[in-house]
Design a protein around this motif. Structure first.
Motif, PDB file in Angstrom:
ATOM      1  N   LYS A   1      32.941  43.845  17.440  1.00  0.00           N
ATOM      2  CA  LYS A   1      31.960  42.895  17.993  1.00  0.00           C
ATOM      3  C   LYS A   1      30.544  43.296  17.593  1.00  0.00           C
ATOM      4  O   LYS A   1      29.717  42.449  17.247  1.00  0.00           O
ATOM      5  N   MET A   2      30.253  44.584  17.634  1.00  0.00           N
ATOM      6  CA  MET A   2      28.915  45.038  17.268  1.00  0.00           C
ATOM      7  C   MET A   2      28.624  44.759  15.803  1.00  0.00           C
ATOM      8  O   MET A   2      27.522  44.332  15.442  1.00  0.00           O
ATOM      9  N   TYR A   5      28.231  40.836  15.294  1.00  0.00           N
ATOM     10  CA  TYR A   5      26.962  40.274  15.781  1.00  0.00           C
ATOM     11  C   TYR A   5      25.748  41.082  15.337  1.00  0.00           C
ATOM     12  O   TYR A   5      24.634  40.853  15.816  1.00  0.00           O
ATOM     13  N   ASN A   6      25.986  42.056  14.431  1.00  0.00           N
ATOM     14  CA  ASN A   6      24.889  42.843  13.856  1.00  0.00           C
ATOM     15  C   ASN A   6      24.061  43.536  14.946  1.00  0.00           C
ATOM     16  O   ASN A   6      22.832  43.482  14.959  1.00  0.00           O
ATOM     17  N   MET A   7      24.756  44.215  15.867  1.00  0.00           N
ATOM     18  CA  MET A   7      24.097  44.912  16.971  1.00  0.00           C
ATOM     19  C   MET A   7      24.249  46.420  16.794  1.00  0.00           C
ATOM     20  O   MET A   7      25.332  46.911  16.476  1.00  0.00           O
ATOM     21  N   LEU A   8      23.185  47.145  16.983  1.00  0.00           N
ATOM     22  CA  LEU A   8      23.207  48.601  16.852  1.00  0.00           C
ATOM     23  C   LEU A   8      23.430  49.306  18.181  1.00  0.00           C
ATOM     24  O   LEU A   8      23.734  50.499  18.211  1.00  0.00           O
ATOM     25  N   ILE A   9      23.273  48.587  19.266  1.00  0.00           N
ATOM     26  CA  ILE A   9      23.492  49.153  20.599  1.00  0.00           C
ATOM     27  C   ILE A   9      23.965  48.028  21.512  1.00  0.00           C
ATOM     28  O   ILE A   9      23.539  46.879  21.360  1.00  0.00           O
ATOM     29  N   ILE A  10      24.882  48.349  22.424  1.00  0.00           N
ATOM     30  CA  ILE A  10      25.441  47.303  23.278  1.00  0.00           C
ATOM     31  C   ILE A  10      25.616  47.852  24.697  1.00  0.00           C
ATOM     32  O   ILE A  10      26.030  49.002  24.876  1.00  0.00           O
ATOM     33  N   SER A  25      24.588  53.402  18.388  1.00  0.00           N
ATOM     34  CA  SER A  25      24.969  53.233  16.985  1.00  0.00           C
ATOM     35  C   SER A  25      25.723  54.446  16.459  1.00  0.00           C
ATOM     36  O   SER A  25      26.576  54.314  15.576  1.00  0.00           O
ATOM     37  N   LEU A  28      29.262  53.927  17.186  1.00  0.00           N
ATOM     38  CA  LEU A  28      29.757  52.866  16.313  1.00  0.00           C
ATOM     39  C   LEU A  28      30.119  53.426  14.936  1.00  0.00           C
ATOM     40  O   LEU A  28      31.175  53.111  14.379  1.00  0.00           O
TER      41      LEU A  28
END
Length: 233
Positions: A1-2, A5-10, A25, A28
């Motif tokens: 998912k990260m 959606y190009n997310m470095l922190i969730i 990250s 990840l």
């Protein structure tokens, strides 16, 4: 998912939306590295090794690698049976042209399916290919399969004719290649998706397993298509 959606922190929340913490990250990257390593093993039809290569015992590596190769070796025996059953067709007709280009067709089919499965496996892993766009993906692959098969068929016809100067043999080889490439690409597209649906890692569909399958199927297609062409012409 990260990654999708190009997310470095969730953020991570509990059942009642209480904030519990975050996935950074660095975590990840660790997971991506682990998944990539596991996929490499699965694409080679092996169970992922825990730890490093040198941590695994020789006996464990020997068992993992030799068992799958032994199984594929036995499966490949079907290819020999197909060749023996169609020996007259392959050797006698068209002055032996069919036998001369046998390996070219089987290797092209295996390469086409492996190339396609790699695209699908990567797309599934990144989330780019999912339940909402599978039909669109398969339509695109079918169109690509048709175009690639036509292109490779033309190349093979020119190559076979220049080499053998046998028109009917060239038609048989190139027509077979068209069917083999289209079948290889569609099978390479569908098998990873099917494995995903039954909760099996799609990476298992790549590598030697798919190559062996396409060798056997390619031989069957080659013999049947060539037989039909020589029967009617």
């Amino acid at each position: 998912k990260m990654v999708h959606y190009n997310m470095l922190i969730i953020p991570v929340v509990g059942e009642e939306d209480y904030f519990l913490g975050v996935i950074p990250s660095s975590t990840l990257i660790d997971i991506i590295e682990e998944e990539s390593a596991e996929n490499v093993y699965r694409m080679a039809a092996m169970t992922p090794v825990k730890g490093t290569y040198f941590d695994a015992s020789i006996m464990k590596l020997l068992y993992q690698r030799s068992m799958i190769l032994g199984a594929l070796l036995l499966a490949q025996s079907l290819s020999s049976a197909i060749i023996k059953a169609n020996e007259t067709l392959l050797i006698t007709f068209a002055g032996g042209v069919l036998m001369q280009f046998l390996t070219m067709l089987t290797s092209t089919g295996g390469n086409a399916s492996s190339q396609t499965s790699a695209v699908v496996i990567q797309g599934i892993a990144s989330g780019e290919i999912n339940g909402t766009n599978i039909k669109k993906f398969l339509r695109r692959e079918f169109f690509l399969a048709f175009c690639m098969a036509f292109f490779l068929g033309c190349i093979s016809f020119i190559r076979v004719y220049i080499t053998s100067r046998h028109l009917l043999g060239s038609i048989a080889v190139s027509s077979s290649l068209v069917v083999i490439v289209m079948s290889s690409i569609m099978i390479g597209s569908c098998i990873p998706i099917i494995l995903r649906r039954i909760d099996v890692d799609p990476a298992y569909s790549a590598g030697p397993v798919l190559a062996t399958l396409m060798d056997i199927l390619g031989l069957l297609i080659y013999c049947r298509v060539s037989q039909q062409i020589f029967t009617y012409f």
